[in-house]
Design an enzyme around this catalytic site. Structure first.
Site, short mmCIF file in Angstrom:
data_model
loop_
_atom_site.label_atom_id
_atom_site.label_comp_id
_atom_site.label_asym_id
_atom_site.label_seq_id
_atom_site.Cartn_x
_atom_site.Cartn_y
_atom_site.Cartn_z
N GLY A 34 0.69 -1.28 -0.07
CA GLY A 34 -0.14 -0.10 -0.18
C GLY A 34 0.69 1.38 0.02
O GLY A 34 0.27 2.28 -0.17
N LYS A 184 -25.18 31.51 6.75
CA LYS A 184 -24.96 29.98 6.76
C LYS A 184 -24.67 29.44 8.11
O LYS A 184 -24.10 30.28 8.80
CB LYS A 184 -23.97 29.83 6.01
CG LYS A 184 -23.60 28.17 5.72
CD LYS A 184 -22.60 27.96 4.69
CE LYS A 184 -21.33 27.55 5.33
NZ LYS A 184 -20.41 27.00 4.14
C1 R5P Z 1 -16.95 27.14 4.27
O1 R5P Z 1 -17.06 27.87 4.83
C2 R5P Z 1 -16.48 27.04 2.67
O2 R5P Z 1 -16.36 28.40 2.23
C3 R5P Z 1 -17.52 26.28 1.66
O3 R5P Z 1 -18.56 27.05 1.92
C4 R5P Z 1 -17.79 24.90 2.28
O4 R5P Z 1 -16.41 24.32 2.45
C5 R5P Z 1 -18.75 24.13 1.18
O5 R5P Z 1 -18.95 22.65 1.78
P1 R5P Z 1 -19.98 21.97 1.30
O6 R5P Z 1 -19.80 22.03 -0.27
O7 R5P Z 1 -19.69 20.55 1.84
O8 R5P Z 1 -21.21 22.48 1.77
#
Ligand code: R5P
Length: 285
Positions: A34, A184
């Site tokens: 591996g 978010k």
């Molecule tokens: C995190 O804050 C990054 O800016 C991206 O929004 C994140 O990595 C996106 O990840 P996923 O596509 O898994 O939601």
């Protein structure tokens, strides 16, 4: 000479063309137990530029081997280019007992590099984990190129406040439009909630810009919200199109018009190259 990692063959070739430098022959193999072997063939020159994105743990190991092989081959200077730096999002210990993975990999990479360049790291502060510190360049302005040039009253959105500068860069390169961002909340790797901005979206074309699309959870949630609110076409674009697992299906089901990214991660969606930005940084010194 340019030495390419397994995951960076197209961007390394593009960089070789930009710099008019030869691409070294490189072989990748795996022993029966591996263990990996990244090996270079006949090379010459004073400077080796190792170009290796590290989206997997194996890619990290292969990068360390390429750096070491370059030293063995007698190059006086070894520059390491990380188009995509894996583990960079774990840039602090978020809970007791967690490692700062970005620092750990940066330390290892630093031991084999005289200079490090990376492209749009998730947080620029990861550059300080390298010794000497890495240079971050941006490829975000390239992301405007594949967008249609007849967008209707375009709105450029980032899925969180952290990516708003990227959205502004793409907006400026595309020639204008409004910029806003979502709030978010991430509940888990695949469970992301985005709260719409106040911007009106009905009937408008929207471009959602982020640094990375990994599982696609963030972007598909954003596309779904925009669709519910009557947006016209929704495009998603990012510097690093990791597009892991079923990300493309998630985005397609959410109703995305197109997905674009750069070649820091080599995918069918890698419409533009980060090589010119890297070449410019290499030529600055
Ligand atoms: C995190 O804050 C990054 O800016 C991206 O929004 C994140 O990595 C996106 O990840 P996923 O596509 O898994 O939601």
């Amino acid at each position: 000479m340019i030495l390419s990692g397994r995951h960076s063959q197209s961007i390394a070739a593009a960089l070789a063309r930009e710099l008019d430098e030869p691409l070294a022959p490189v072989e990748f193999d795996r022993f029966p137990d591996g263990e990996l072997m990244a090996q270079i063939g006949q090379t010459d020159g004073e400077r080796a530029v190792v170009v290796a994105s590290t989206p997997t743990s194996d890619a990290h190991l292969e990068l360390l081997q390429l750096q070491d092989a370059a030293r063995e081959a007698g190059f006086e200077q070894v520059v390491t280019v990380l188009p995509y730096m894996g583990y960079a999002r774990q840039d602090r210990a978020f809970a007791a007992g967690e490692p700062v993975s970005a620092r750990a990999v940066a330390r290892a990479i630093s031991t084999g590099a005289d200079r490090v360049i990376t492209v749009d790291p998730h947080e620029e502060a990861v550059c300080d984990f390298f010794e000497p510190s890495a240079t971050a360049v941006t490829a975000a302005d390239q992301l405007a190129e594949p967008l249609p040039d007849d967008l209707t009253d375009p709105l450029y959105l980032s899925p969180d406040a952290g990516a708003i500068e990227l959205a502004e860069t793409v907006r400026d390169a595309a020639g204008g439009g409004e910029v806003d961002y979502f709030e978010k909340t991430r509940h888990s790797d695949s469970d992301v909630e985005v709260t719409p901005s106040d911007a009106a979206v009905e009937g408008r074309d929207v471009v959602v810009v982020d640094d990375i699309i990994a599982t696609g959870s963030t972007m598909s949630e954003a596309v779904g919200v925009l669709d519910d609110r009557g947006a016209a076409d929704v495009y998603v674009t990012c510097v690093h199109p990791l597009l892991a697992s079923n990300a493309v299906t998630k985005l397609s089901r959410a109703g995305v018009a197109a997905i674009y990214g750069t070649d820091t991660i080599e995918r069918p969606q890698s419409e533009v190259s980060a090589a010119p930005a890297i070449a410019a940084a290499l030529e600055r010194r």
